[in-house]
Scaffold this active site. Sequence first.
Site, PDB file in Angstrom:
ATOM      1  N   GLN A 124      39.510  48.830  78.088  1.00 49.10           N
ATOM      2  CA  GLN A 124      40.398  48.772  79.170  1.00 49.10           C
ATOM      3  C   GLN A 124      41.604  50.120  79.019  1.00 49.10           C
ATOM      4  O   GLN A 124      42.519  50.087  78.030  1.00 49.10           O
ATOM      5  CB  GLN A 124      41.337  47.471  78.613  1.00 49.10           C
ATOM      6  CG  GLN A 124      42.618  47.326  79.415  1.00 49.10           C
ATOM      7  CD  GLN A 124      43.861  46.230  78.625  1.00 49.10           C
ATOM      8  OE1 GLN A 124      43.534  46.295  77.191  1.00 49.10           O
ATOM      9  NE2 GLN A 124      44.260  45.300  79.262  1.00 49.10           N
ATOM     10  N   GLY A 125      41.588  50.686  79.957  1.00 45.02           N
ATOM     11  CA  GLY A 125      42.620  51.932  79.660  1.00 45.02           C
ATOM     12  C   GLY A 125      43.947  51.643  80.716  1.00 45.02           C
ATOM     13  O   GLY A 125      44.037  51.940  81.981  1.00 45.02           O
ATOM     14  N   TYR A 126      44.812  50.984  79.975  1.00 40.18           N
ATOM     15  CA  TYR A 126      46.120  50.959  80.451  1.00 40.18           C
ATOM     16  C   TYR A 126      47.175  51.743  79.857  1.00 40.18           C
ATOM     17  O   TYR A 126      47.807  52.516  80.496  1.00 40.18           O
ATOM     18  CB  TYR A 126      46.714  49.373  80.257  1.00 40.18           C
ATOM     19  CG  TYR A 126      45.970  48.482  81.148  1.00 40.18           C
ATOM     20  CD1 TYR A 126      44.775  48.683  81.903  1.00 40.18           C
ATOM     21  CD2 TYR A 126      46.189  47.100  81.234  1.00 40.18           C
ATOM     22  CE1 TYR A 126      44.308  47.784  82.740  1.00 40.18           C
ATOM     23  CE2 TYR A 126      45.732  46.109  81.869  1.00 40.18           C
ATOM     24  CZ  TYR A 126      44.582  46.276  82.753  1.00 40.18           C
ATOM     25  OH  TYR A 126      44.005  45.562  83.379  1.00 40.18           O
ATOM     26  N   SER A 127      47.515  51.412  78.424  1.00 40.48           N
ATOM     27  CA  SER A 127      48.588  52.168  77.654  1.00 40.48           C
ATOM     28  C   SER A 127      48.479  53.566  77.688  1.00 40.48           C
ATOM     29  O   SER A 127      47.286  54.333  77.789  1.00 40.48           O
ATOM     30  CB  SER A 127      48.612  51.477  76.388  1.00 40.48           C
ATOM     31  OG  SER A 127      48.722  50.118  76.455  1.00 40.48           O
ATOM     32  N   SER A 159      40.923  50.399  72.969  1.00 42.15           N
ATOM     33  CA  SER A 159      39.927  49.852  72.119  1.00 42.15           C
ATOM     34  C   SER A 159      38.546  49.857  72.533  1.00 42.15           C
ATOM     35  O   SER A 159      38.338  49.934  73.800  1.00 42.15           O
ATOM     36  CB  SER A 159      40.136  48.134  72.006  1.00 42.15           C
ATOM     37  OG  SER A 159      41.582  48.069  71.536  1.00 42.15           O
ATOM     38  N   GLU A 242      44.229  37.286  79.369  1.00 42.22           N
ATOM     39  CA  GLU A 242      44.296  38.117  77.803  1.00 42.22           C
ATOM     40  C   GLU A 242      45.126  36.989  77.022  1.00 42.22           C
ATOM     41  O   GLU A 242      44.884  36.555  76.057  1.00 42.22           O
ATOM     42  CB  GLU A 242      44.928  39.602  77.827  1.00 42.22           C
ATOM     43  CG  GLU A 242      44.711  40.030  76.523  1.00 42.22           C
ATOM     44  CD  GLU A 242      45.394  41.570  76.727  1.00 42.22           C
ATOM     45  OE1 GLU A 242      44.776  42.252  75.736  1.00 42.22           O
ATOM     46  OE2 GLU A 242      45.803  41.878  77.642  1.00 42.22           O
TER      47      GLU A 242
HETATM   48  C1  LIG Z   1      45.126  46.445  67.995  1.00 45.67           C
HETATM   49  C2  LIG Z   1      45.748  46.796  69.587  1.00 45.67           C
HETATM   50  C3  LIG Z   1      44.760  47.105  70.567  1.00 45.67           C
HETATM   51  C4  LIG Z   1      45.180  47.549  71.865  1.00 45.67           C
HETATM   52  N1  LIG Z   1      44.073  47.761  72.644  1.00 45.67           N
HETATM   53  C5  LIG Z   1      44.432  48.268  73.785  1.00 45.67           C
HETATM   54  C6  LIG Z   1      43.455  48.605  74.833  1.00 45.67           C
HETATM   55  O1  LIG Z   1      42.368  48.358  74.648  1.00 45.67           O
HETATM   56  N2  LIG Z   1      43.830  49.295  76.039  1.00 45.67           N
HETATM   57  C7  LIG Z   1      45.041  49.396  75.997  1.00 45.67           C
HETATM   58  O2  LIG Z   1      45.559  49.721  77.435  1.00 45.67           O
HETATM   59  N3  LIG Z   1      46.153  49.102  75.390  1.00 45.67           N
HETATM   60  C8  LIG Z   1      45.835  48.771  74.223  1.00 45.67           C
HETATM   61  N4  LIG Z   1      46.896  48.527  73.197  1.00 45.67           N
HETATM   62  C9  LIG Z   1      48.309  48.734  73.517  1.00 45.67           C
HETATM   63  C10 LIG Z   1      49.254  47.817  73.792  1.00 45.67           C
HETATM   64  O3  LIG Z   1      48.902  47.054  74.885  1.00 45.67           O
HETATM   65  C11 LIG Z   1      50.597  48.393  73.382  1.00 45.67           C
HETATM   66  O4  LIG Z   1      50.468  48.806  72.151  1.00 45.67           O
HETATM   67  C12 LIG Z   1      51.766  47.329  73.653  1.00 45.67           C
HETATM   68  O5  LIG Z   1      51.732  47.110  74.906  1.00 45.67           O
HETATM   69  C13 LIG Z   1      53.049  47.947  73.028  1.00 45.67           C
HETATM   70  O6  LIG Z   1      53.011  49.229  73.588  1.00 45.67           O
HETATM   71  P1  LIG Z   1      53.505  50.629  72.797  1.00 45.67           P
HETATM   72  O7  LIG Z   1      52.613  50.571  71.676  1.00 45.67           O
HETATM   73  O8  LIG Z   1      53.698  51.594  73.445  1.00 45.67           O
HETATM   74  O9  LIG Z   1      54.973  50.119  72.059  1.00 45.67           O
HETATM   75  P2  LIG Z   1      56.265  50.309  72.886  1.00 45.67           P
HETATM   76  O10 LIG Z   1      56.482  49.722  73.912  1.00 45.67           O
HETATM   77  O11 LIG Z   1      56.631  51.654  72.474  1.00 45.67           O
HETATM   78  O12 LIG Z   1      57.235  49.200  71.953  1.00 45.67           O
HETATM   79  C14 LIG Z   1      57.911  49.607  70.626  1.00 45.67           C
HETATM   80  C15 LIG Z   1      58.811  48.492  70.100  1.00 45.67           C
HETATM   81  O13 LIG Z   1      59.813  48.445  71.312  1.00 45.67           O
HETATM   82  C16 LIG Z   1      59.923  47.322  71.745  1.00 45.67           C
HETATM   83  N5  LIG Z   1      60.177  46.989  72.933  1.00 45.67           N
HETATM   84  C17 LIG Z   1      59.758  47.944  74.047  1.00 45.67           C
HETATM   85  N6  LIG Z   1      60.386  47.410  75.160  1.00 45.67           N
HETATM   86  C18 LIG Z   1      61.232  46.437  75.018  1.00 45.67           C
HETATM   87  C19 LIG Z   1      62.074  45.478  75.735  1.00 45.67           C
HETATM   88  N7  LIG Z   1      61.848  45.803  77.247  1.00 45.67           N
HETATM   89  N8  LIG Z   1      62.637  44.716  75.050  1.00 45.67           N
HETATM   90  C20 LIG Z   1      62.690  44.603  73.843  1.00 45.67           C
HETATM   91  N9  LIG Z   1      61.835  45.418  73.033  1.00 45.67           N
HETATM   92  C21 LIG Z   1      61.168  46.130  73.516  1.00 45.67           C
HETATM   93  C22 LIG Z   1      58.659  46.555  71.365  1.00 45.67           C
HETATM   94  O14 LIG Z   1      58.651  45.102  71.322  1.00 45.67           O
HETATM   95  C23 LIG Z   1      58.340  47.155  70.086  1.00 45.67           C
HETATM   96  O15 LIG Z   1      58.733  46.480  69.186  1.00 45.67           O
HETATM   97  C24 LIG Z   1      46.747  48.070  72.224  1.00 45.67           C
HETATM   98  C25 LIG Z   1      47.344  47.819  71.103  1.00 45.67           C
HETATM   99  C26 LIG Z   1      46.957  47.187  69.800  1.00 45.67           C
HETATM  100  C27 LIG Z   1      47.969  47.278  68.692  1.00 45.67           C
END
Ligand SMILES: Cc1cc2nc3c(=O)[nH]c(=O)nc-3n(C[C@H](O)[C@H](O)[C@H](O)COP(=O)(O)OP(=O)(O)OC[C@H]3O[C@@H](n4cnc5c(N)ncnc54)[C@H](O)[C@@H]3O)c2cc1C
Lengths: 396, 355
Positions: A124-127, A159, A242
Site C-alpha cells: 500500500q503506497g500512501y504515506s 509495509s 482497514e
Molecule cells: C507499522 C506501520 C505500518 C505502516 N504501513 C504502511 C503502509 O503499508 N503503507 C502506507 O502508506 N503507510 C504505512 N504506515 C504509515 C502510517 O499510516 C503513518 O505512519 C501514519 O498515518 C502517521 O503518519 P506519520 O508517521 O507521518 O506521523 P505524523 O502524521 O507526522 O504524526 C506525528 C504525531 O503527530 C500527531 N498528529 C499529526 N496530525 C495531527 C492532528 N491533526 N491532530 C493531532 N495530532 C496530530 C500524530 O498523532 C503523531 O502523534 C505504516 C505505519 C506503521 C507504524
Amino acid sequence: MDLSYGPEYDTFRSEVQTFLAANASAAPRGEGLRSPKMLSWQKRLIEHGYAARTIPKAYGGYGAAPDILQSRIIAEEFARAQISQGMGGQGISMLVPTLLEVGTEAQKEQFIRPTLLGEMLWCQGYSEPGAGSDLASLRTSAVLDGDEWVVNGQKIWTSTAHLADWIFCLVRTEPNAPKHKGISFLLFRMDTPGIEIRPLVDMTGNANFNEVFFTDVRVPKDQVVGRRGDGWLVANAILGHERDSLGNPDATLARFNALAELMKIETLNGQRLIDHPVYRDRLMTLQGRMMALRYNDLRVLSARLNQADASLARMITKLEGTELRHALEGLAIDIMGEFGLAYGDNPLKRDHGSWQYQYMYFLGLIIGGGTSQIQKNIISERGLGMPKEPKLDRAG
Amino acid sequence: MEFGLSREQTLLTDSVARFLSKEAPLDRVRRFATEGDDRDIWAGLAELGVPALLVPESAGGVGLGCLDAALIAEQLGYRATPSPFLGTGVALPLAARWGGRIGDELLAAVAAGERRVGVALANAVGRRADATLSSAGGRLDGIVHFAMDAGADDYLVATDTGALYLVAADAPGLSIKAFDTIDRSRRTAELHFAGVTGSLVGDDPALVARLLDALRVMLAADTLGAAQQMLDQSVAYAKQREQFNRPIATFQAVKHMCADMAAALEPCRAMIWYAGHALDHMPDEAHLVACHTKAHVAEVGKAVAKTSTEVHGGMGFTDLVGLHYWFKRVGYNRQMLGTPEMMRLEAARAQGLAA
Ligand SMILES: Cc1cc2nc3c(=O)[nH]c(=O)nc-3n(C[C@H](O)[C@H](O)[C@H](O)COP(=O)(O)OP(=O)(O)OC[C@H]3O[C@@H](n4cnc5c(N)ncnc54)[C@H](O)[C@@H]3O)c2cc1C
C-alpha cells in the site's frame, strides 16, 4: 436482546469445528507468506468457504451470500482453535474490497483471483515523508504521457514493499485541483523500471516496511481505479476496511487467555504470578476493559445486521482495540520482570518472545492506519459534533 | 441475533427520560438535597410503572427483566434523580422472583408505589469497623452502617453470613440514624439492631449473592447515565464557552478530553446491556459479568467525572452548574456494594484465578 445465533448457525458452527478438527495438521504455523504450506492452506480455505467467503466465484472466491454471523462464527472458531485464517495482507483485506466496489470488470478479473490465492502480493503506497496523518498533502506525481502515466516521487513506511508483486498507490494527477481532489489511485507492478526499494528496520528488529522511490516509472493508463482525481474517495473506502480489522477482538481474547496461562506457570519467589494480588488485579482490570469492548463489538455487529445506528460505538474500536492490546502485551512483560526482557535468541524468552514483539508491533498499529490522536479528532468531530480547529493555511 | 434494545425498551426509557427532564431537573435535585423529599418524583415514576417493573404480573406488576431495570437506572443516573428505585424497584421484587419469601401484599403495595423498601446488604459484601449483624432464632443484633434508600417502610437486610431478612422500619429494637454521604441525591442511614424481630426471606447466601450482582449492575448503569450526562454537558459547554476568541471546543486538548470520555464510555453501554441480560438469561456468566461491570464502569465513571469537571474550568468546581451532583453520584456508585478492587478479586475467584 437475543444473543443466540439460532439453530441453523449452530449447525454451521459445528461444520466449522469439524473442518478444523480434520484439517488442523495442514494449517501453517508461522510459515511465511510465500511458503507452499501457506499457499495450499489458503487454497483449501477458499474451497471450503472459510476464506474469500463472499467474493464471487467468477473472481476466485467461494461465492457465498454475505452473512455477518457466519463470518463471525468462522472468526471465532479459528481463533479458538488458534488456526490460521489464511492469508491476510493489504491486497486481500483492502484492495480486493475496493476493486469489488469501484473496479472495472477487467480489473476485477485480472487482479482478484491471483490476489486471493496469494500469487499476487500487494503493498500500500500512501504515506510519504511529508504526508502522514495529513495524507491528502501527498506529492508523488503522475503525469500522462501518451498511453502511460509517468510516476515520480517517494513513499515511506510501505509495509511488505520488498515482497510485493504490485503496489496500489496514491499519486497526484491534478496538480492544480484542491488537495483532496487531485489524487488518483494507481496500480502498478513493483518490478517496473524506475522503482527502488530501501528497507527500513523497525523497532522490533524486522525490516517489514520500506522507503520506495519512483523515478520516471511508466504505468499503463488504464491502471487507475475509480475515476482520475477520485483517488481520495477510493482510498477512504479502503481505510474503513482497514480500521475494522485492526482491533480484532478474537485475537485479543486469545492473547488474554495466553497471558492468564503464563501467569499460572511463571513464579516469583515460588509464588505463581496469578496469586500475586497486584498482578492479578492488573490482569482483571484488562479483562474488564476487554469484555466491555467485546460487547461493544457485538453491538456494532448487530447494528450492521439490523440496520441500527451504532456509529459512535464503531468509531472507537480502532482506538480502544489497539490501545487495549498494547496494554495487554505490556502487562505480560511487566509481570515477568527481567524475563520480560528476553528477546532474539535468548533461551529464557517465553512464548517465543511474542510478548515483547507484540508489545512493539501494536504500538505500530496505534500509529499506523490513522494514529490514536487522529482517531480522537474523528471521534470528537464526527461522533460528538465538535468543531474543527481553525485552519492556519487555507491554501491547497 | 440482536444485540440491542427492543422497541418496547426504547419507548419505556424515553417515557421515563421525558418525565425526569420535565419534573425532576437539577433544581428539583437540589431541593431534595436540602429537604429530603422525593415523594412527587416517586409518585410520577410509579405512574409510569417503574416500581412495578420487576414485580411479577401475578402480584400486580409488569414482570419485565433486569435489563429493563438497568435502563431505568441509567435514566435515573442521567438526571441524578433521588428515588428509592434500588431497594424498592429492584431488590425487593428480585428477592421474591428468586425464591425469597415475600408476601404478595407487600409486592402489590410496592408495585403501586405505596410502600418503600431500603436495602442494607453491606455486611455481606465486607464488614468494616464495627459492622456486624447476626441472627439467632429470628432475632437480629448488630449494626449495618450504610443502608441504601433510607426513609423506607421496610428494609431488606443481610446478616454477615448472607441470610436475608425483611424488617419493618418501626420494629421494636431497630434504630435508624439518617446521615449524610457525599451524594446528597441519595438517602443513606445506619441501622442498629437490638433484638429486632425480622421475617426470614431466605437463608441461602446464594440469594443475597444474586441480589448483590443485580444491584451492582444497577449501580453501574446509574454511573453510565451520570457519566453520559457529564460528557453531554462537557460537549455543550465547550461549544459555547469562548477563550482566545474561539470556542474552547476548537482546542484539540479539549476535544481529545471529550473523545477520551466517549471512547471509554461507549463500550460501557454495551457492557450494561450484556450484564443486564445475563442476570436473567445467562446464569453461568452473570456473576462474572456483574463483577467486571461494577468495576470497569466505576473506573470509567471516575475518569469521566474528573475530566468533565476539568472541561468546565472553574465553573466545573462551583455549585453553580451543579456538575458535582453527578460527580458524587458516580462516587457513591463506585464505593457501594464492592469497590473495583474487591470486584476484580471476585471476578478472579469466579473463574478459578484466585482462592
Ligand atoms: C507499522 C506501520 C505500518 C505502516 N504501513 C504502511 C503502509 O503499508 N503503507 C502506507 O502508506 N503507510 C504505512 N504506515 C504509515 C502510517 O499510516 C503513518 O505512519 C501514519 O498515518 C502517521 O503518519 P506519520 O508517521 O507521518 O506521523 P505524523 O502524521 O507526522 O504524526 C506525528 C504525531 O503527530 C500527531 N498528529 C499529526 N496530525 C495531527 C492532528 N491533526 N491532530 C493531532 N495530532 C496530530 C500524530 O498523532 C503523531 O502523534 C505504516 C505505519 C506503521 C507504524
